[in-house]
Design a protein around this motif. Structure first.
Motif, PDB file in Angstrom:
ATOM      1  N   VAL A  74      38.968  40.693  46.335  1.00 60.62           N
ATOM      2  CA  VAL A  74      39.852  41.173  45.274  1.00 60.62           C
ATOM      3  C   VAL A  74      40.418  42.518  45.706  1.00 60.62           C
ATOM      4  O   VAL A  74      39.678  43.494  45.866  1.00 60.62           O
ATOM      5  CB  VAL A  74      39.091  41.306  43.939  1.00 60.62           C
ATOM      6  N   VAL A 102      42.531  37.635  46.350  1.00 61.04           N
ATOM      7  CA  VAL A 102      43.062  37.710  44.993  1.00 61.04           C
ATOM      8  C   VAL A 102      43.667  39.098  44.805  1.00 61.04           C
ATOM      9  O   VAL A 102      42.946  40.101  44.865  1.00 61.04           O
ATOM     10  CB  VAL A 102      41.961  37.457  43.943  1.00 61.04           C
ATOM     11  N   ALA A 104      44.593  41.635  42.606  1.00 62.08           N
ATOM     12  CA  ALA A 104      44.320  41.940  41.201  1.00 62.08           C
ATOM     13  C   ALA A 104      43.540  43.237  41.096  1.00 62.08           C
ATOM     14  O   ALA A 104      42.960  43.726  42.078  1.00 62.08           O
ATOM     15  CB  ALA A 104      43.530  40.799  40.544  1.00 62.08           C
ATOM     16  N   LYS A 108      40.022  44.163  35.723  1.00 57.18           N
ATOM     17  CA  LYS A 108      40.630  43.197  34.811  1.00 57.18           C
ATOM     18  C   LYS A 108      40.378  41.756  35.232  1.00 57.18           C
ATOM     19  O   LYS A 108      40.721  40.822  34.505  1.00 57.18           O
ATOM     20  CB  LYS A 108      42.143  43.448  34.715  1.00 57.18           C
ATOM     21  N   VAL A 109      39.784  41.566  36.391  1.00 62.02           N
ATOM     22  CA  VAL A 109      39.606  40.220  36.909  1.00 62.02           C
ATOM     23  C   VAL A 109      38.525  39.491  36.120  1.00 62.02           C
ATOM     24  O   VAL A 109      37.562  40.091  35.633  1.00 62.02           O
ATOM     25  CB  VAL A 109      39.249  40.266  38.413  1.00 62.02           C
ATOM     26  N   ALA A 112      38.671  33.093  35.394  1.00 59.76           N
ATOM     27  CA  ALA A 112      39.883  32.285  35.526  1.00 59.76           C
ATOM     28  C   ALA A 112      40.761  32.731  36.696  1.00 59.76           C
ATOM     29  O   ALA A 112      41.618  31.970  37.156  1.00 59.76           O
ATOM     30  CB  ALA A 112      40.686  32.344  34.219  1.00 59.76           C
ATOM     31  N   ASP A 113      40.561  33.953  37.177  1.00 61.40           N
ATOM     32  CA  ASP A 113      41.369  34.475  38.277  1.00 61.40           C
ATOM     33  C   ASP A 113      40.806  34.101  39.642  1.00 61.40           C
ATOM     34  O   ASP A 113      41.451  34.348  40.666  1.00 61.40           O
ATOM     35  CB  ASP A 113      41.446  36.008  38.193  1.00 61.40           C
ATOM     36  N   LEU A 114      39.605  33.533  39.678  1.00 61.81           N
ATOM     37  CA  LEU A 114      38.901  33.300  40.933  1.00 61.81           C
ATOM     38  C   LEU A 114      38.858  31.812  41.281  1.00 61.81           C
ATOM     39  O   LEU A 114      38.788  30.969  40.387  1.00 61.81           O
ATOM     40  CB  LEU A 114      37.479  33.857  40.843  1.00 61.81           C
TER      41      LEU A 114
END
Length: 290
Positions: A74, A102, A104, A108-109, A112-114
């Motif tokens: 990230v 990612v 980001a 805030k991660v 759903a972002d991973l």
């Protein structure tokens, strides 16, 4: 596989016209021995999905990739996020398919972002956000079972401090809600570029169940924040606003088996859980009429 050394890091930085910024807490590891040590102490396994926060130029990423099933990196900096897959493809093509970058903000991660559920956190965390990042990830990623992070030495001391310690405080108690935390060794300044003006330390985290309580995490954390907002005051005084009145604070403390004249730095996370539980129970009681 070829790790990044001082020359390679500077060449990459020059190629990207990169000037490390204090705002993003950018200090890049230039010592192969250090990243190998981090991976070894992290005790990662071939089936692990590792999440790395702030991979930067890829020093630690390159050491992690051969040892795990997947690395989810990230990165908030768009230039670094774009370069990392290229660096890995060039220097470690045989494991390049294990990397997902990612772009980001780690604060805030969420799941759903991973691309997969991470099982282990391994990272050289930006100094300026290290504690919020650790607490955020432990909260939103229950799949994380353990972690090894490199942080400023002073922060490492705070995270791993025990009750009664001079540096025991909010980070210590909140981290203990999620995990058993301990210091896992020092790291000198000269393994970084640019070299920071402080030493670093490794912190090991092993997930554990939170204290058994009917209070919510938010209620317990509110009690912790209130207790340490006025460290020199007794808990009866420090928790007065949080509880409503000094008398209500004393009632919650006595009900939890805590001396009202004690101070926050003397309590374990389990103590704060009992205090929050007592306040919640008191506030749910129906009001009495004269």
């Amino acid at each position: 596989m070829s790790l990044l050394g001082p020359v390679e890091v500077r060449v990459l930085a020059e190629k990207l016209n990169l000037r490390p910024t204090k705002k993003l807490g950018q200090n890049f590891v230039i010592d192969g021995g250090t990243v190998r040590r981090i991976v070894r102490v992290a005790e990662v396994a071939p089936q692990d999905v590792a999440i790395e926060i702030g991979p930067g130029l890829g020093s630690l990423t390159l050491a992690l990739l051969p040892e795990v099933a997947q690395v989810v990196a990230v990165e908030i900096d768009p230039v670094l996020a774009g370069q990392l897959p290229l660096t890995v493809a060039q220097r470690a093509p045989e494991v390049a398919d294990r990397l997902t970058v990612v772009h980001a903000d780690a604060l805030k991660v969420g799941p759903a972002d991973l691309p997969a559920e991470p099982t282990v956190l391994v990272a050289n965390l930006p100094y300026n956000v290290s504690v919020p990042v650790v607490l955020h990830l432990l909260r939103v990623l229950p799949s994380l079972r353990r972690g090894l992070v490199m942080v400023q030495a002073e922060v490492a001391d705070r995270l791993a401090a025990a009750p009664g310690s001079r540096v025991y405080g909010v980070p210590s108690v909140k981290a203990a809600w999620y995990a058993d935390v301990r210091r896992a060794g020092p790291v000198g300044r000269n393994v970084f570029w640019p070299a920071p003006n402080v030493d670093s330390g490794l912190v090991s985290l092993v997930r554990r169940e939170p204290p058994a309580t009917t209070a919510t995490r938010e209620e317990v954390f509110a009690a912790i924040d209130a207790a340490f907002a006025q460290r020199r005051k007794t808990l009866r005084a420090a928790l007065a606003s949080w509880a409503g009145t000094p008398a209500a604070a004393e009632e919650a403390l006595v009900g939890a088996g805590v001396d009202p004249s004690a101070r926050g730095e003397q309590l374990r996370v389990e103590d704060f859980a009992r205090i929050a539980e007592q306040r919640a129970a008191r506030s749910s009681r129906p009001a009495t009429t004269p």
